[in-house]
Design a protein around this motif. Structure first.
Motif, PDB file in Angstrom:
ATOM      1  N   ARG A 286      12.585   9.505   4.944  1.00  0.00           N
ATOM      2  CA  ARG A 286      12.869  10.945   4.950  1.00  0.00           C
ATOM      3  C   ARG A 286      14.339  11.209   5.290  1.00  0.00           C
ATOM      4  O   ARG A 286      14.989  12.070   4.692  1.00  0.00           O
ATOM      5  CB  ARG A 286      11.959  11.669   5.930  1.00  0.00           C
TER       6      ARG A 286
ATOM      7  N   GLU B 265       6.004  14.119   0.489  1.00  0.00           N
ATOM      8  CA  GLU B 265       4.857  13.214   0.385  1.00  0.00           C
ATOM      9  C   GLU B 265       4.384  12.816   1.777  1.00  0.00           C
ATOM     10  O   GLU B 265       5.182  12.428   2.626  1.00  0.00           O
ATOM     11  CB  GLU B 265       5.242  11.943  -0.377  1.00  0.00           C
ATOM     12  N   PRO B 266       3.084  12.878   2.017  1.00  0.00           N
ATOM     13  CA  PRO B 266       2.568  12.455   3.326  1.00  0.00           C
ATOM     14  C   PRO B 266       2.730  10.945   3.506  1.00  0.00           C
ATOM     15  O   PRO B 266       2.737  10.190   2.549  1.00  0.00           O
ATOM     16  CB  PRO B 266       1.088  12.854   3.279  1.00  0.00           C
ATOM     17  N   GLY B 267       2.867  10.551   4.758  1.00  0.00           N
ATOM     18  CA  GLY B 267       2.901   9.131   5.096  1.00  0.00           C
ATOM     19  C   GLY B 267       4.248   8.456   4.911  1.00  0.00           C
ATOM     20  O   GLY B 267       4.347   7.244   5.103  1.00  0.00           O
ATOM     21  N   GLN B 268       5.289   9.200   4.580  1.00  0.00           N
ATOM     22  CA  GLN B 268       6.608   8.589   4.413  1.00  0.00           C
ATOM     23  C   GLN B 268       7.199   8.263   5.794  1.00  0.00           C
ATOM     24  O   GLN B 268       7.140   9.077   6.707  1.00  0.00           O
ATOM     25  CB  GLN B 268       7.548   9.526   3.658  1.00  0.00           C
ATOM     26  N   PRO B 269       7.788   7.080   5.940  1.00  0.00           N
ATOM     27  CA  PRO B 269       8.413   6.737   7.234  1.00  0.00           C
ATOM     28  C   PRO B 269       9.654   7.590   7.486  1.00  0.00           C
ATOM     29  O   PRO B 269      10.276   8.112   6.546  1.00  0.00           O
ATOM     30  CB  PRO B 269       8.775   5.259   7.068  1.00  0.00           C
TER      31      PRO B 269
ATOM     32  N   SER C  91      14.260  -0.228   8.116  1.00  0.00           N
ATOM     33  CA  SER C  91      13.234  -0.402   7.084  1.00  0.00           C
ATOM     34  C   SER C  91      12.923  -1.870   6.810  1.00  0.00           C
ATOM     35  O   SER C  91      12.052  -2.167   5.982  1.00  0.00           O
ATOM     36  CB  SER C  91      13.688   0.245   5.779  1.00  0.00           C
TER      37      SER C  91
END
Length: 191
Positions: free
Chosen positions: A48, A40-44, A16
């Motif tokens: 996750r 949530e969409p777009g989480q790396p 990260s």
């Protein structure tokens, strides 16, 4: 801090680039915030994985699907951390999912951690899944010897007499023979 959590945290901190979002996920005790990361969409991927791992250790079953996906990931450290969290999650679906992954011939390259997880769980699905997986690995020139060896060791650890025939077959394979002898020695003699 749990050693597995420490290792995962170090790995994901690098992935990260020590972002503020990473530090926030490490520090939070809010299980709802962690669960939100999974939907949530777009989480790396690192976010996750961290959220699912922490939820798994907390026994929060909202982590189940994400952990199963990570258990079958191409990256061995992700698989190992998912197996660790799943073993502690306490979800009754875990053994069935691990058995399905361990016996999936299309994903056999990633079956090592599901096999090990089945042994850790000692679930009813473990012995049949390990027998099936090992039988398939006894073909000539099979490239998945680490998976076969994990099955042999696991069947020995489980000590179930149903494994005796496949372990006897494994004796004919030089790479597996020594482990098969040990495994057979751990299975109680039938009377």
């Amino acid at each position: 801090m749990d050693e597995e959590l420490r290792s995962l945290t170090e790995r994901l901190r690098q992935e990260s680039r020590a972002s503020p979002a990473f530090e926030q996920l490490v520090a939070t005790d809010d299980l709802d915030a962690l669960a939100a990361v999974l939907t949530e969409p777009g989480q790396p991927l690192w976010a996750r994985e961290l959220a699912a791992f922490r939820l798994g250790l907390a026994g929060d079953r909202r982590a189940f699907e994400s952990l199963v996906l990570l258990l079958n990931h191409r990256d061995p450290p992700r698989c190992a951390s998912a197996a660790y969290a799943l073993a502690r999650l306490g979800d009754p679906r875990t053994a069935r999912a691990a058995a399905a992954l361990a016996t999936n011939e299309l994903r056999v390259a990633y079956a090592l951690q599901p096999v090990r997880l089945l042994v850790d769980l000692r679930a009813p699905e473990a012995v049949p899944a390990l027998i099936t997986t090992l039988q398939r690995r006894l073909r000539p020139h099979d490239p998945y010897r680490r998976v076969a060896l994990a099955c042999v060791d696991g069947l020995g650890a489980l000590g179930d007499a149903r494994a005796r025939p496949v372990l006897n077959e494994a004796l004919a394979h030089p790479v597996l023979a020594e482990a098969a002898v040990r495994a057979l020695g751990r299975i109680p003699k039938q009377r």
